[in-house]
Design an enzyme around this catalytic site. Structure first.
Site, PDB file in Angstrom:
ATOM      1  N   VAL A   4      37.625  43.254  41.344  1.00 21.24           N
ATOM      2  CA  VAL A   4      37.714  44.624  40.857  1.00 21.24           C
ATOM      3  C   VAL A   4      36.612  45.476  41.593  1.00 21.24           C
ATOM      4  CG1 VAL A   4      37.569  46.219  38.964  1.00 21.24           C
ATOM      5  CG2 VAL A   4      38.515  43.815  38.501  1.00 21.24           C
ATOM      6  N   LYS A   9      36.556  40.688  32.951  1.00 22.44           N
ATOM      7  CA  LYS A   9      36.078  41.301  34.274  1.00 22.44           C
ATOM      8  C   LYS A   9      34.396  40.851  34.228  1.00 22.44           C
ATOM      9  CE  LYS A   9      35.286  45.862  36.443  1.00 22.44           C
ATOM     10  NZ  LYS A   9      33.795  45.471  36.909  1.00 22.44           N
ATOM     11  N   TYR A  44      34.690  42.923  29.501  1.00 21.91           N
ATOM     12  CA  TYR A  44      33.846  43.634  30.534  1.00 21.91           C
ATOM     13  C   TYR A  44      32.314  43.081  30.355  1.00 21.91           C
ATOM     14  CZ  TYR A  44      32.908  47.512  33.817  1.00 21.91           C
ATOM     15  OH  TYR A  44      32.604  48.096  34.893  1.00 21.91           O
TER      16      TYR A  44
END
Lengths: 312, 312, 312, 312
Positions: B213, B166, B138
């Site tokens: 996302v 992400k 992330y």
């Protein structure tokens, strides 16, 4: 010539070729301008970050302005960076630029000093009023450590202080929000938004920017013109493929040894090394105190140019 | 279920609905999950920044995990954020997540402490080895104050430590460079790159990301699914138009008074206010010490939902 | 006169008084210099941040240099800021300063562009070599966004490139480490370390700095001279009491409305408002685009001067 | 025992010794506490940055709390760091700390999430109210990326929410302004200001701080106690000489290779290597993913200890 409204297409930020003794190499600079115009660019931007504006004395800046306006000869508009700390100093550069016959100015927010949105807006209004030429705001927080916000930019666009924005913030989310709002307010026909990123131009054009100011466009102007034309014609996958190729070529900016030189020196050195290897400019020197690229780095630039099909 | 390789499509980061007394509202959370699955998302990401992971106690985090894995019931994979300062603490969260039956984990670089690329790589390897589930990195420098570089990510992708990334860095130039390199190394079939930006998804998909996302996907999941499908079908202008509509809707995150509350509180409060107005969740409360949105702000959220066609 | 080695004592960074039309007010500037010399300062520093160097055109900078060197008339040394982005531009300022007869130069690390320690060292060497005057490094990360490290400064001190350092970093831990190392290497007799903080001068003197460059010294030079003399005489509690009084007076820099103006504007506006209220300068104007202090703010400055015993 | 009001003197932030398998080494931790108490410290601060709080699981944090409160046995107060992202999570740590019998808590501003002064104040009020123990605010912008301002701290001090402040901001100018204001409001008898800098303690004491929380105090507690006593007795030059010696010793934190490990790892590794070499703790291990110091680095630590007179 007058600046098109809005300004669109590819507007490369020209490198400033130097002689071995550090003077502006006017022959090479003319050749670079000629090559870019021949490739189909729609404007020339001089004395930006890629042009080493931060490194050039006022005298050398003037030579750059005079050389490029003469080389352009009205075929494409010339935009001039007027990079300095605050308003009064910027206006001194603007006067020189106006005398040289440029078609528009590009100014950043104040830097070195701490500033405030009210002061930034006043800064742009005084420059526009004092210089009398179309003015682009140059959003480059990596250099000036302030981000221009929509709350600052949109009123200046609506009132005619700003003719456009060169967005080198790298913040494509913020850019998109600005673009949506520019269109919502009907400003997109008078206010030109150019992305200064050379790495996500396809996405920026899909998002609605009018044009692009790619440093790498010094090295491969045809590539950026093709990318732009694919996008304008709705051939988005081809635009993306062209962008991917250019992204791979951008690896030339990484050849410098980060333990021995700054990122700026590495990128500017690589652009000039490439232009030298391509036979466009006579000497790849950058201004001190930038560290020159070593032989191994130049060899890497050559390999990347070969890999990218720019050298046989 | 096992995580698809690569993971593609829309994977919203679920908000965590709360009761007026601050407990996790499992009914509302189940309803939210159901609504997202019904809209055609391809996965659910719980306990991310939009899920207020930073604000929830371990006990509440566990309730979220159990509620959403039960609600998903194997129809779509569930990814769980395991947000904590360093490895050992992250592994404690990972154990709970594994017990709850999630399909993959999402971890940031270490934060609070100063760190180093060697340590970041070791951190991800220990989490992957200790937890035994597919692991996404992330990249969220706004929270952890470190940017993951290709030099860190690519080896971890090649060796199988990371199943994906992400990218919430907002740095679309860096993202493009990574994507070009992922494909050049043939990693794009095993390593999934998801953008965490909700504002330039069309450009990110054109650049080659596998999915998105979007926090705003809590509010308008159908919009993001349409955007994704247009892009996959090569309808880029329609994707861009959908993105523009969602960008306008994103203005709900600005309704909070910046003089009275943080940007996080404003955005999370707006997502929850919208979900409440849309009848998805029972109570719009956020966790303390976030400042709740005032009445005027909630009214602005309602107007933006009406303007965006989500409310009549 | 030649610069004392090492330079010690109080060396205020002079404000630059302006006329209502924005010209340098040479009468007021001369009066300010006279007042400071009369108070017992050991040098004058012109064209620093407090002198609005970032805001003044080259022409106005020259007027400042000529006015203050003439006013000083060899009674105390004059140091000149040569603030610009990179080496070549700094050297142009240095030439003007040398012609004006100053006794030393003060230069920052390069700014606007990204730089590297190797380039910073080369930058100072070229300035020292090109200008032929004693050179102080100006460590001001708030403006240039680079911190000078001991690894950069100490070799330049040892080889004679730098005659001193003006430390406006606010990092007193780093300053102490540098001071201990300067003494360990025996450089303290040739290399002068001045703190640019006006708020912890007692502690800095206890730590071993040679002197202080306090912006607030424009307003209360006698206070800083007393503080310095108490410290030199080992009267540390009296030095601390004097410092406390000056810290309270420093509240004048907070009178500006942070919603309406930048911190720089507020501080520089307050120094000038105070000098105007004290009858030293004729007009409190600052250079655009700085926002002027409003009436209420000026009233607060007056009250703080009265409270501090500088006005009856 | 109850916490003295105000808390003064030397309050070292204890390292957390580990066994080779990564468990808390309770024997070594007890020995460290004993040694510090023997040296004359006035309190023990556990689970701060020097205590690797960011790296320890909840289970290990509990062992630390129980070990040190038992070791202290009421001879000196024990302060416990309750380091976590936001209020609810901090309160969970606070409950454990209260159960362990500590005498006060130390909490930072929220981190990971973007926050706001209003939220920060609410955060501290909820912690104070929920935990029922004296609360110190921990100002550590390098970790939490927010600076506590006087506007936030002073009302919390006046109303009794905060018993004190541990200032690890390194901003001694801001610290001085706070101290002057604390005294002006008569809060200095109830509100304790401790500096977290180990490098400018003499100046901080001259400025009026009540005490010091020096990481290096693990290694040389006698030195900091002497420094404190000199200052309290007005022997400022001797305090400064002691500080200079400790500054030279602080070079142990630089022995790690910056190309191979983070600054945190280097500093924490050095403190533990020193404690191991001094025979206080059994094993110098730090928690993963911190990179351990190599042999050459440990040798440098030994030499610096010898040079500083701590080893023969």
């Amino acid at each position: 010539m007058s600046l098109p409204t809005p300004l669109t297409g590819v507007v490369p930020p020209l490198c400033t070729p130097l002689t071995p003794t550090g003077e502006v190499d006017t022959r090479s600079l003319t050749a670079l301008a000629e090559r870019l115009i021949g490739a189909g660019v729609s404007g020339l931007f001089v004395l930006g970050s890629s042009g080493e504006a931060a490194y050039l004395s006022d005298r050398r800046r003037r030579v750059v302005l005079e050389t490029v306006t003469e080389a352009a000869a009205g075929r494409v508009p010339v935009l001039a960076g007027v990079i300095d700390m605050t308003t009064e100093r910027v206006l001194d550069h603007a006067r020189t630029a106006v005398e040289s016959g440029v078609d528009g100015l590009v100014a950043t927010a104040p830097f070195y000093t701490r500033t405030h949105p009210v002061e930034i807006a006043d800064h742009f209004r005084r420059i526009r009023g004092g210089a009398g030429l179309p003015l682009f705001a140059y959003d480059i927080p990596a250099s000036v450590h302030t981000k221009l916000t929509p709350a600052t930019v949109l009123p200046l666009a609506a009132e005619g202080t700003l003719a456009g924005l060169k967005d080198s913030s790298g913040d494509d989310g913020a850019l998109r929000r600005l673009l949506v709002e520019v269109r919502r307010r009907g400003l997109h026909t008078s206010f030109s938004v150019l992305t200064g990123s050379e790495l996500a131009v396809d996405g920026a054009l899909l998002a609605g920017v009018h044009g692009v100011v790619p440093g790498l466009g010094n090295v491969d102007p045809e590539g950026y013109v093709r990318l732009y034309q694919h996008a304008r014609a709705g051939r988005w996958e081809r635009a993306a493929a062209e962008q991917d190729r250019l992204v791979a070529l951008f690896a030339i900016t990484d050849v410098g040894d980060p333990a021995a030189m700054g990122g700026s020196s590495s990128a500017l050195g690589a652009f000039k090394a490439a232009l030298h290897l391509l036979g466009v400019i006579d000497c790849p020197a950058t201004t001190p105190p930038q560290v020159p690229l070593g032989d191994a780095a130049v060899k890497s630039v050559r390999q990347l140019l070969e890999y990218g099909g720019l050298l046989p």
